[in-house]
Structures are given as structure tokens and as C-alpha cells.
Write a protein that holds these residues in place. Structure first.
Motif, PDB file in Angstrom:
ATOM      1  N   ASP A   4     -21.564 -18.153  45.072  1.00 56.77           N
ATOM      2  CA  ASP A   4     -20.078 -18.776  44.905  1.00 56.77           C
ATOM      3  C   ASP A   4     -19.548 -18.109  46.604  1.00 56.77           C
ATOM      4  OD1 ASP A   4     -19.390 -16.593  43.609  1.00 56.77           O
ATOM      5  OD2 ASP A   4     -17.479 -17.773  43.318  1.00 56.77           O
ATOM      6  N   LYS A   7     -22.177 -19.403  49.003  1.00 55.65           N
ATOM      7  CA  LYS A   7     -21.441 -20.950  49.658  1.00 55.65           C
ATOM      8  C   LYS A   7     -20.179 -21.028  50.712  1.00 55.65           C
ATOM      9  CE  LYS A   7     -20.560 -25.750  47.009  1.00 55.65           C
ATOM     10  NZ  LYS A   7     -20.321 -25.985  46.021  1.00 55.65           N
ATOM     11  N   HIS A  11     -20.137 -22.548  54.257  1.00 53.66           N
ATOM     12  CA  HIS A  11     -19.676 -23.725  54.571  1.00 53.66           C
ATOM     13  C   HIS A  11     -18.539 -22.758  55.460  1.00 53.66           C
ATOM     14  CE1 HIS A  11     -16.754 -26.666  54.666  1.00 53.66           C
ATOM     15  NE2 HIS A  11     -15.607 -25.974  54.415  1.00 53.66           N
TER      16      HIS A  11
END
Length: 192
Positions: A4, A7, A11
Motif C-alpha cells: 500500500d 502504491k 500514485h
């Protein structure tokens, strides 16, 4: 790094890439966090400084330029390899408005987050220049630091709207000045 967290980092980089391309190297970190729909401390957790964020954005491109230099060195004649790499290098520097000043400062500052990436890129260009010089295709009185300065100058033209129309022609003028057979080659290119 947890999945996470990776990610979120990826992003943030994707959003920052767009913001910096639009607004330049001085893009608001608060705006980048807002666009990424994360809190500002989340951005700072991944990238504690603007320079760290720009390093992450640029490192991929600089590493690709180093790889490209190695590929060109292995497959292209010295003159063509040097010109192709210079064109790619200038294009990358133009991608993010205002980054040339940061690159110039980072190359001289070993404590800069961008220093290692800039040194790697300059070394790749220096190898191509030396190869062209050894083959008699490039001026012998030019070194890697000066080549890096020429890249910065050519990229700077792309950062200033009134000079953009001259950028491609001036790239040819500069590469013709670097290459020993350049004036004849440049005149031949302009005839066609």
C-alpha cells in the motif's frame, strides 16, 4: 516497502509528474498532495523535500539516458551516438520546466538528492564525447562538464517561450560546433 505504501508512492509520483510538467520544478507540493488526494504529511513521508521528489521523478529518466548512452556506444558511430544522446538529454531536461537550474546546482553539491543522478548522466555523456573525440569526430577541447553545460543551455531555451522557435536550429548549430565535421554536415542538412 509495504504494497500500500508503494502504491501511494507510485500514485504521488504520477500526479507529481503531471504537475511538474505543467507548472515547472516549483510546482506546489500542497497542490500535488491535493491532486493525489493525500494529506501533505503523506507526501512528506515519501518525499521529505522538493528535491527528493524531483530526484525520484528525474532518476528514472537519467537512468534511462545512461542506459541509452551504453546502447548507442555499442551500436552507433561515435558522432551519431553523441548527437542522438544529446537530443534525448535535452528533451528530458525540457520535460520539466525549471529543472535545468536544479541540475546545474546539484552537480556541484554532493549533498544534493539529485547529485548522484546528475553525475551518472554527465558520466554517460562524457563517455560518448570521449569516444567521439578519440575517433576524431568531436572537438578535443571540450570536456564532460562543458557538454553538461551545453545540455543545460539548450534545455533552458525550451523553458523560455520566446526562444522555443529557435531551439531545434540552435541544437544543430551547437552540435555542429562540437563535431569536427559539423559545419559541412549542418549545411548539408539544411539544404535537404
Amino acid at each position: 516497502m509495504r504494497a500500500d505504501a508503494r502504491k501511494n508512492r507510485d500514485h504521488l509520483l504520477a500526479v507529481a509528474r503531471v504537475a511538474v510538467a505543467e507548472q515547472g520544478a516549483d510546482a506546489s507540493l500542497r497542490d500535488i498532495a491535493r491532486r493525489a488526494d493525500v494529506a501533505l504529511p503523506t507526501l512528506y513521508r515519501h518525499f521529505p523535500t522538493r528535491e527528493a521528489l524531483l530526484d525520484a521523478l528525474l532518476r528514472e529518466g537519467f537512468d534511462a539516458l545512461a542506459d541509452r548512452a551504453a546502447a548507442l556506444e555499442a551500436s552507433d558511430p561515435p558522432e551519431g551516438a553523441l548527437v542522438a544522446w544529446l537530443r534525448d538529454c535535452v528533451a528530458l531536461a525540457r520535460e520539466y520546466r525549471g529543472v535545468t537550474e536544479l541540475m546545474a546546482a546539484a552537480i556541484a553539491d554532493p549533498d544534493s538528492a539529485l547529485h548522484t543522478s546528475c553525475v551518472t548522466m554527465r558520466a554517460a555523456g562524457t563517455r560518448l564525447l570521449t569516444r567521439a573525440q578519440d575517433g576524431g569526430a568531436a572537438r578535443a577541447d571540450l570536456d564532460g562538464a562543458e557538454l553538461f553545460a551545453l545540455v543545460a543551455a539548450l534545455a533552458w531555451l525550451g523553458d523560455h517561450g520566446s526562444f522555443v522557435p529557435f531551439a531545434d536550429h540552435l541544437f544543430t548549430v551547437i552540435t555542429d560546433a562540437v563535431l569536427t565535421g559539423g559545419a559541412d554536415r549542418g549545411a548539408e542538412e539544411e539544404r535537404h
